[in-house]
Design a protein around this motif. Sequence first.
Motif, PDB file in Angstrom:
ATOM      1  N   ARG A  27      53.772  48.228  38.933  1.00 23.77           N
ATOM      2  CA  ARG A  27      53.968  47.738  37.752  1.00 23.77           C
ATOM      3  C   ARG A  27      54.309  46.285  37.697  1.00 23.77           C
ATOM      4  O   ARG A  27      53.752  45.563  37.090  1.00 23.77           O
ATOM      5  N   ALA A  28      55.223  45.976  38.640  1.00 22.17           N
ATOM      6  CA  ALA A  28      55.522  44.469  38.760  1.00 22.17           C
ATOM      7  C   ALA A  28      54.460  43.492  39.070  1.00 22.17           C
ATOM      8  O   ALA A  28      54.133  42.573  38.686  1.00 22.17           O
ATOM      9  N   ARG A  29      53.361  44.341  40.090  1.00 23.92           N
ATOM     10  CA  ARG A  29      52.461  43.342  40.398  1.00 23.92           C
ATOM     11  C   ARG A  29      51.238  43.293  39.181  1.00 23.92           C
ATOM     12  O   ARG A  29      50.721  42.235  39.023  1.00 23.92           O
ATOM     13  N   ARG A  30      51.200  44.262  38.602  1.00 30.54           N
ATOM     14  CA  ARG A  30      50.334  44.220  37.316  1.00 30.54           C
ATOM     15  C   ARG A  30      50.883  43.118  36.453  1.00 30.54           C
ATOM     16  O   ARG A  30      50.122  42.342  35.605  1.00 30.54           O
ATOM     17  N   THR A  31      52.410  43.129  35.952  1.00 30.19           N
ATOM     18  CA  THR A  31      52.817  42.142  35.040  1.00 30.19           C
ATOM     19  C   THR A  31      52.575  40.951  35.628  1.00 30.19           C
ATOM     20  O   THR A  31      52.107  39.776  34.961  1.00 30.19           O
ATOM     21  N   HIS A  32      53.009  40.507  36.982  1.00 30.54           N
ATOM     22  CA  HIS A  32      52.686  39.319  37.532  1.00 30.54           C
ATOM     23  C   HIS A  32      51.373  38.840  37.307  1.00 30.54           C
ATOM     24  O   HIS A  32      51.212  37.626  37.050  1.00 30.54           O
ATOM     25  N   ARG A  33      50.279  39.607  37.731  1.00 25.75           N
ATOM     26  CA  ARG A  33      49.019  39.379  37.418  1.00 25.75           C
ATOM     27  C   ARG A  33      48.638  38.983  36.125  1.00 25.75           C
ATOM     28  O   ARG A  33      47.911  38.032  35.815  1.00 25.75           O
ATOM     29  N   TRP A  34      49.258  39.594  35.245  1.00 29.16           N
ATOM     30  CA  TRP A  34      48.896  39.328  33.767  1.00 29.16           C
ATOM     31  C   TRP A  34      49.468  38.292  33.195  1.00 29.16           C
ATOM     32  O   TRP A  34      48.729  37.278  32.580  1.00 29.16           O
ATOM     33  N   ARG A  35      50.844  37.849  33.718  1.00 30.81           N
ATOM     34  CA  ARG A  35      51.165  36.526  33.319  1.00 30.81           C
ATOM     35  C   ARG A  35      50.472  35.462  33.959  1.00 30.81           C
ATOM     36  O   ARG A  35      50.327  34.506  33.273  1.00 30.81           O
ATOM     37  N   ARG A  36      50.167  35.561  35.337  1.00 33.98           N
ATOM     38  CA  ARG A  36      49.347  34.419  35.912  1.00 33.98           C
ATOM     39  C   ARG A  36      47.899  33.991  35.088  1.00 33.98           C
ATOM     40  O   ARG A  36      47.481  33.154  34.703  1.00 33.98           O
ATOM     41  N   ASP A  37      47.427  35.239  34.784  1.00 35.11           N
ATOM     42  CA  ASP A  37      46.348  35.065  34.095  1.00 35.11           C
ATOM     43  C   ASP A  37      46.258  34.477  32.860  1.00 35.11           C
ATOM     44  O   ASP A  37      45.444  33.706  32.370  1.00 35.11           O
ATOM     45  N   SER A  38      47.340  34.966  32.132  1.00 40.50           N
ATOM     46  CA  SER A  38      47.692  34.253  30.747  1.00 40.50           C
ATOM     47  C   SER A  38      48.015  32.729  30.959  1.00 40.50           C
ATOM     48  O   SER A  38      47.417  32.152  29.901  1.00 40.50           O
ATOM     49  N   VAL A  39      48.572  32.350  31.836  1.00 45.16           N
ATOM     50  CA  VAL A  39      48.876  30.939  31.873  1.00 45.16           C
ATOM     51  C   VAL A  39      47.626  30.050  32.059  1.00 45.16           C
ATOM     52  O   VAL A  39      47.373  29.116  31.574  1.00 45.16           O
ATOM     53  N   GLU A  40      46.634  30.750  33.122  1.00 43.56           N
ATOM     54  CA  GLU A  40      45.176  30.061  33.298  1.00 43.56           C
ATOM     55  C   GLU A  40      44.637  30.111  32.012  1.00 43.56           C
ATOM     56  O   GLU A  40      43.930  28.957  31.792  1.00 43.56           O
ATOM     57  N   LEU A  41      44.654  30.932  31.504  1.00 43.38           N
ATOM     58  CA  LEU A  41      43.860  30.808  30.042  1.00 43.38           C
ATOM     59  C   LEU A  41      44.268  30.053  29.272  1.00 43.38           C
ATOM     60  O   LEU A  41      43.640  29.132  28.425  1.00 43.38           O
ATOM     61  N   ALA A  42      45.735  30.056  28.904  1.00 45.74           N
ATOM     62  CA  ALA A  42      46.366  28.797  28.156  1.00 45.74           C
ATOM     63  C   ALA A  42      46.074  27.516  28.544  1.00 45.74           C
ATOM     64  O   ALA A  42      45.852  26.529  27.727  1.00 45.74           O
ATOM     65  N   ALA A  43      46.084  27.340  29.904  1.00 48.74           N
ATOM     66  CA  ALA A  43      45.647  26.020  30.405  1.00 48.74           C
ATOM     67  C   ALA A  43      44.126  25.792  30.156  1.00 48.74           C
ATOM     68  O   ALA A  43      43.918  24.439  29.889  1.00 48.74           O
TER      69      ALA A  43
END
Length: 182
Positions: free
Chosen positions: A25-41
């Motif tokens: 679950r922590a890996r999925r959350t981390h991946r989701w956060r990283r993808d969100s930051v990249e999309l925002a950029a």
Amino acid sequence: MEHTEHTTTAVRPSAPPAPSRAQRRARRTHRWRRDSVELAAVFVSVTAADLVAKVVVKGHDGPVLLAASALALLATALFHSWWAHRHHLHESPVPAPAPAPGATALWRVRATVRDSPAGLARVCTAFAEQQVAIVSMQSHPLPRGAVDEFYLRAPHALSGTDLAALVTTGGHDLLDAPTRVV
């Protein structure tokens, strides 16, 4: 003659334990956060590019602003080039420091051992005579003989060729040239 056959069993390393549910679950959350930051950029960069394009195209000073930006960029690049060249020419070259008396270098030497009495002792004696310290030595057995891997601390005055001569006069055959370890 009697022939004896030896069998060996391979020991398999145990597989790492499966990650727990919380770790997955922590890996999925981390991946989701990283993808969100990249999309925002990506959205921010597209918005900035759109804003610049609108100012240049629709603004009454658009072409002037574009030309001024190009000239400022060119002037900055020319100034940087001049500054780097000017300071590079006036710097005095710094010579590499001479090794201090008694300074040493670390070397790796791999050699095959002839199966003879006192072969390793001859190599160790040759090293000792030249003030070469054996930091580490590992022997890898082969069907006929062995490969010895030495890590040596040798005076800076000794080169790889000198170390190779010490090893071969001691009764070993080099596998490859001695390598200086940085």
